[in-house]
Design a protein around this motif. Structure first.
Motif, mmCIF file in Angstrom:
data_model
loop_
_atom_site.group_PDB
_atom_site.id
_atom_site.type_symbol
_atom_site.label_atom_id
_atom_site.label_comp_id
_atom_site.label_asym_id
_atom_site.label_seq_id
_atom_site.Cartn_x
_atom_site.Cartn_y
_atom_site.Cartn_z
ATOM 1 N N ILE A 90 0.770 -1.247 0.228
ATOM 2 C CA ILE A 90 -0.062 -0.038 -0.084
ATOM 3 C C ILE A 90 0.931 1.324 -0.001
ATOM 4 O O ILE A 90 1.573 1.363 0.928
ATOM 5 C CB ILE A 90 -0.833 -0.115 1.186
ATOM 6 N N ARG A 91 0.774 2.168 -1.026
ATOM 7 C CA ARG A 91 1.704 3.152 -1.266
ATOM 8 C C ARG A 91 1.092 4.538 -1.000
ATOM 9 O O ARG A 91 -0.268 4.281 -1.362
ATOM 10 C CB ARG A 91 2.388 3.241 -2.428
ATOM 11 N N HIS A 92 1.568 5.555 -0.666
ATOM 12 C CA HIS A 92 0.951 6.674 -0.507
ATOM 13 C C HIS A 92 1.672 7.977 -0.980
ATOM 14 O O HIS A 92 2.937 7.779 -1.107
ATOM 15 C CB HIS A 92 0.766 6.964 1.217
ATOM 16 N N TYR A 93 0.854 8.795 -1.318
ATOM 17 C CA TYR A 93 1.707 10.071 -1.817
ATOM 18 C C TYR A 93 0.789 11.304 -1.483
ATOM 19 O O TYR A 93 -0.500 11.367 -1.692
ATOM 20 C CB TYR A 93 1.532 9.981 -3.507
ATOM 21 N N ASN A 94 1.384 12.123 -0.918
ATOM 22 C CA ASN A 94 0.635 13.353 -0.204
ATOM 23 C C ASN A 94 -0.405 12.658 0.899
ATOM 24 O O ASN A 94 -1.547 13.273 0.734
ATOM 25 C CB ASN A 94 0.270 14.311 -1.202
#
Length: 328
Positions: A110-114
């Protein structure tokens, strides 16, 4: 994207992981027996992973002290759901009666950006049939049709298109900086505010030459062509500088504006043409790919060659007219 024949090797990082069990609290049952939802959550944690209550130091290493419910090894989901939880009244209630059970596949990562969950989609394109800008515009058009059905989803375009946009922004800044620097240098030399503007008229004339060259050669307006245009900005003004400097010299000698500019044009036409055409001759082999086509330097040389040729010829006509009209 799968329906576009020019797109291939489509992949994303939204890969399925292992099977998972999701337990959601059944607040109706929990409230009916008078339990606190937080105590149910804590009991589930004690059954599975335990709870860290403190830390200890041993030989310089930090050790967690974890408290876990005393139970037999949980061989499966049924054993976990059969674990009993004590209610405030002392009764024993099975965990399965206090939760809603869902099973499914987890995500591999699970990746996140901002601070938002993201899924990265990548693909290769056949650049002979389509380019990055066209495929991204196609994605935007298709996304606009279904965007209303996914209010919590947004698209962020990166990759090659993002690099191109950054390069264009940087080139615009460099172009404006170059124009300003040219104006300051010429204004200082000629001690005039207007004559540098007359000289800078050759810049759009050079752009006209670049457009003519692209039409004749059938080359696209690529990023490397833009590099050539930026470089052409400082080259195209040379002929006008020579012409106006010669005219100013004759005016100081007593000639009027009309005679001075025509005298300068007649005396400087050969040096101007020779200077420009020798530059064009040096770029000709690279622009035409006589020694092998270069996707990097070929468009740069072609843009400079065509822009310089057209701006030089038009300078010999446009600059005298401007000098005659605005010089008194």
């Amino acid at each position: 994207m799968e329906t576009v024949k020019s797109v291939s090797d489509i992949s994303s990082d939204d890969s399925p992981g292992r099977n998972q069990l999701n337990l959601k609290l059944n607040y109706e049952s929990i409230n009916r027996i008078g339990m606190d939802p937080q105590s149910v959550t804590r009991s589930i944690r004690l059954f599975v992973d335990g709870e860290i209550v403190t830390f200890m130091q041993s030989e310089g290493e930090k050790i967690e002290v974890r408290v876990k419910a005393q139970s037999n090894d949980l061989a499966g989901i049924d054993e976990l759901l059969s674990q009993s939880i004590t209610t405030p009244s002392g009764e024993q209630v099975a965990l399965r009666e206090l939760v809603h059970i869902e099973t499914g596949r987890s995500r591999e990562s699970i990746r996140h950006y901002n601070f938002r969950r993201t899924i990265t989609l990548e693909a290769d394109i056949d650049r002979e049939k389509i380019n990055e800008v066209q495929i991204n515009n196609l994605i935007k058009d298709e996304w606009g049709k279904i965007k209303i059905d996914h209010p919590n989803v947004s698209l962020d375009f990166s990759g090659a298109l993002d690099d191109i946009q950054e390069s264009l922004d940087a080139m615009l800044l460099l172009f404006l900086f170059g124009i300003s620097l040219i104006y300051l240098l010429i204004g200082t030399q000629f001690k005039s505010y207007f004559q540098p503007l007359m000289i800078l008229v050759t810049v759009p004339l050079a752009f006209i030459g670049v457009v003519i060259g692209l039409i004749i050669t059938q080359n696209p307006l690529s990023l490397y062509t833009m590099y050539g245009i930026v470089a052409l900005t400082g080259i195209s003004v040379n002929s006008a500088i020579v012409l106006i400097d010669a005219a100013n010299t004759r005016r100081k000698a007593g000639m009027n504006s009309v005679h001075s500019i025509f005298f300068a044009a007649r005396r400087r036409v050969v040096p101007i043409l020779i200077t420009s055409f020798t530059t064009i001759a040096g770029l000709l082999s690279l622009a035409l790919g006589l020694g092998g086509n270069s996707l990097l330097w070929g468009p740069v040389a072609s843009a400079i060659m065509w822009g310089l040729a057209v701006s030089t010829l038009m300078t010999l006509f446009v600059i005298p007219l401007l000098y005659k009209t605005f010089s008194r």
